[in-house]
Design an enzyme around this catalytic site. Sequence first.
Site, short mmCIF file in Angstrom:
data_model
loop_
_atom_site.label_atom_id
_atom_site.label_comp_id
_atom_site.label_asym_id
_atom_site.label_seq_id
_atom_site.Cartn_x
_atom_site.Cartn_y
_atom_site.Cartn_z
N ASP A 171 0.87 -1.22 0.03
CA ASP A 171 -0.06 -0.05 0.09
C ASP A 171 0.87 1.28 -0.15
O ASP A 171 1.84 1.35 0.76
CB ASP A 171 -0.78 0.23 1.09
CG ASP A 171 -2.01 -1.12 1.28
OD1 ASP A 171 -1.66 -2.16 0.59
OD2 ASP A 171 -2.97 -0.90 1.97
N ASP A 197 -4.06 -0.06 -3.66
CA ASP A 197 -4.09 0.80 -2.60
C ASP A 197 -3.27 2.10 -2.72
O ASP A 197 -2.19 2.59 -1.90
CB ASP A 197 -4.08 0.39 -1.10
CG ASP A 197 -5.26 -0.24 -0.66
OD1 ASP A 197 -6.17 -0.39 -1.71
OD2 ASP A 197 -5.54 -0.54 0.51
N HIS A 202 -9.01 0.02 -2.36
CA HIS A 202 -9.18 1.39 -2.32
C HIS A 202 -9.30 1.98 -3.77
O HIS A 202 -9.80 3.31 -3.87
CB HIS A 202 -8.22 2.06 -1.60
CG HIS A 202 -8.38 2.52 -0.06
ND1 HIS A 202 -8.93 3.22 0.60
CD2 HIS A 202 -8.25 1.36 0.81
CE1 HIS A 202 -9.08 2.90 1.88
NE2 HIS A 202 -8.58 1.72 2.04
N HIS A 229 -3.71 -7.85 -4.02
CA HIS A 229 -3.77 -7.06 -3.01
C HIS A 229 -4.21 -7.71 -1.57
O HIS A 229 -3.50 -7.40 -0.63
CB HIS A 229 -4.88 -5.92 -3.34
CG HIS A 229 -4.98 -4.96 -2.22
ND1 HIS A 229 -4.07 -3.88 -1.76
CD2 HIS A 229 -5.87 -4.61 -1.25
CE1 HIS A 229 -4.36 -3.11 -1.00
NE2 HIS A 229 -5.48 -3.51 -0.59
#
Lengths: 391, 432
Positions: free
Chosen positions: B51, B79, B112, B255
């Site tokens: 991330d 992310d 995200h 992810h």
Amino acid sequence: MAAPSIPNLLSLRGSRGIRGHGRGRGGHHGPGRGAASHDSTIQGTDTDAAVSRLSAVELGYLEDPFAQYFVSPDAQITRRLPIINRGTFVRTSALDRLVDQFLRQHVFGESALAGGQIQENVHNAQIISLGAGTDTRAFRLFTSKGRKWNQGRDVPPYELWRNSIVYHEIDFPRIVEKKLATVRQTSSLKEALPDPNLEQADGSWKSCGRPPNGSEFWCHGLDLRDLSRETDLPRLDGLRTDIPTLLISECCLCYLETSEASNVIKFFKDRIPQLGIVLYEPVKPDDPFGKQMVSNLAARGIRMPTLEVYKEPKDQEDRLRAAGWEVCCAYTVEKAWEEFILQDDQQRVDSLEGLDEVEEWKLLAGHYVIAWAHPSWDMGMRWDDNDMKYY
Amino acid sequence: MSDLDKWVAQLRACRPIPEADVRELCHKARELLIEEGNVVTVNAPVTICGDIHGQFHDLMELFRVGGDVPDTNYLFMGDFVDRGFYSLESFLLLLCLKVRYPDRMTLIRGNHESRQITTVYGFYDECLRKYGSANVWRYCCDVFDYLALGAIVLGASNTLSPASESSAAQEYADMNLEVEVCNADGVSTFQFPRQSRSLTSSSDPQPRGSPNGSSSTAGHSSPATGNKTGPPGSGASGSSGGSVGNPAGAVLCVHGGLSPLIQTVDAIRLLDRKQEVPHEGAMCDLLWSDPDDIDGWGLSPRGAGFLFGADIVKEFNYKNDLSLIARAHQLVMEGFKEMFDASIVTVWSAPNYCYRCGNVAALLELSEDESGLGVFARSNGDVSRSDGGQEKGRPNGFDTLEGPARRYRVFQAAPQDSRGMPAKKPVADYFL
């Protein structure tokens, strides 16, 4: 995962302008700043708390019809991130629950009936809230109509209270004056605290009419540190020393020097034999998250002297023990979420906003502690459902 | 200077590019991404990152530590946006680099990279603030829909090449390292040599060294972790086949993690990914799930995706000829965390996450297998190569493939003064 409205996170970033070319709140905060400046920074944390409370209310975490009156309408945005909303929810709910339990025992509970007779309108318990600021607990308590505002558990409607209470708030004169002005301007606040009247030049005021359940409300304008003096102690009008009392410090004493904080507790402990206490403070300043927290808060001009002394949850228990309580307990906010909050409420809160911050939540919530003690509370303070039968 | 290079230069300076340019960039990116499969094949050497979350200055620090593009081949596991102040600049820079150097930059989707999440966690507001309209946010979200869901790294070596040029290659080869941890300056702070499989007890179901020990320099296994032989935070198991020079199995990068609806890597390839991240289903799970110390599957506290245990990972790796799953998604204070006998690793690349968490970050380097056998020698999860686990599925005793040699570079947040904002500024919220 619902995002009922598009939030604007601008407010979360203080007064910073676009791309970081803004001004920090209050300009430069250096180590040499005066004490007065620190005081006003600390008073600013109350605004922070009020905004957080309103955010949690508007998103459905908490029910509190009074929260809206304490956030300036100019504050464009009030929405906090889910992790902060959850923290506000847990902290408020856990404290509400401790207060409830105390009241249940002394106002509507069996010990309130110890004399065998129910006496109407006798003040059987007292609450003292330190650094209360814009706190709305008194309003909620005094107008409780048995609504489910607390953990899905009903608080008895005030008509059913067998006895009423004395409620004191203490904060800086500037803050209590502001609160008085807000109450005077707002009819639903006045309903809870009728006829608010200035009593002293220091801003102290009381509700001269009788709050709906016959309780008494006092708001004292003074610097808490004055209570730690040896002599020339300020007077606290209306303070009862003969009834069970709960002293609440919700992120307040942590801003005092450790010795001052101890003396403030001692002030009440020496005078009130049946004194209980609830503290809410940060802990664990030494791990990486804690170090960053201390440094970020320092950048805002906020110092928490007691944090350096009471570093672990256990230290908070020891602190209360040293202050004279035998049975003490301390839960981190993380543990409080796990153990205080009923499963239904956990699920309800989970469904309000997605929390994509689980690890962060554990970190943040693990750095706040709720500690409490009372001479006549049950051992261990179990939240078992059996002590909920107060009707 | 081409437009692209101009944009790269401007974004590197953390200055947003004009709306029209964003539109053009996103259009180019989409044309490129639409050609990629759901699971991109990447050849080692590769540097795998977790991330970023809009922490632009820390992304610059990451490039300093890991090497610049295109010198280093990067794989970012999603992310890119939300939470930090510079989601826009961070994402657009990565996208620019992707378009400019498509073979040296792989971007896969994080949870995200979604319209819904970005409206809650900051990216939407940031775009609105920086451009006065939501157009740029829309362009970016359209790109999100085309990002790959995962990647397969082939040809990773089970030995490490030297961390810096000052070390001799032969010396490294002789040490036969399975895991090395370096600091931001490339100085090795921990080395763990590969051990022959017979030295260790058979597969220990406990995650090793979680959470990553107290510091990455803590030395060899602490008594508390029993027979764990890897460095703190690593699951270095010593359970390798041991023959130097053999290519390691493939590495799946995703992810979040696994899905109960996905038994094979090929099944990921069959998903229709070009959409907003759904609330449930395989695609959602890949982006939302987390490994946990449980048996089988569990409910996720995040409200999306699942928790999955060691048994799930080992079975999946076995069926798909994977030696390792690399994933991001979870903050780990030490920057990386290997679990389940090093069958899965979390890589986290946002130091001092949210300017509040005080954590360090890491990136994971897999070096190239010099024998050149890596890409072809195995049925390693490349397209159509797995048999869907139909024949090899055994209830117990999945032999784990020997993992690739792993170098973690651990780094801290960029110094405050490089951030172009006042050093003392209220940034992070607390409960006050």
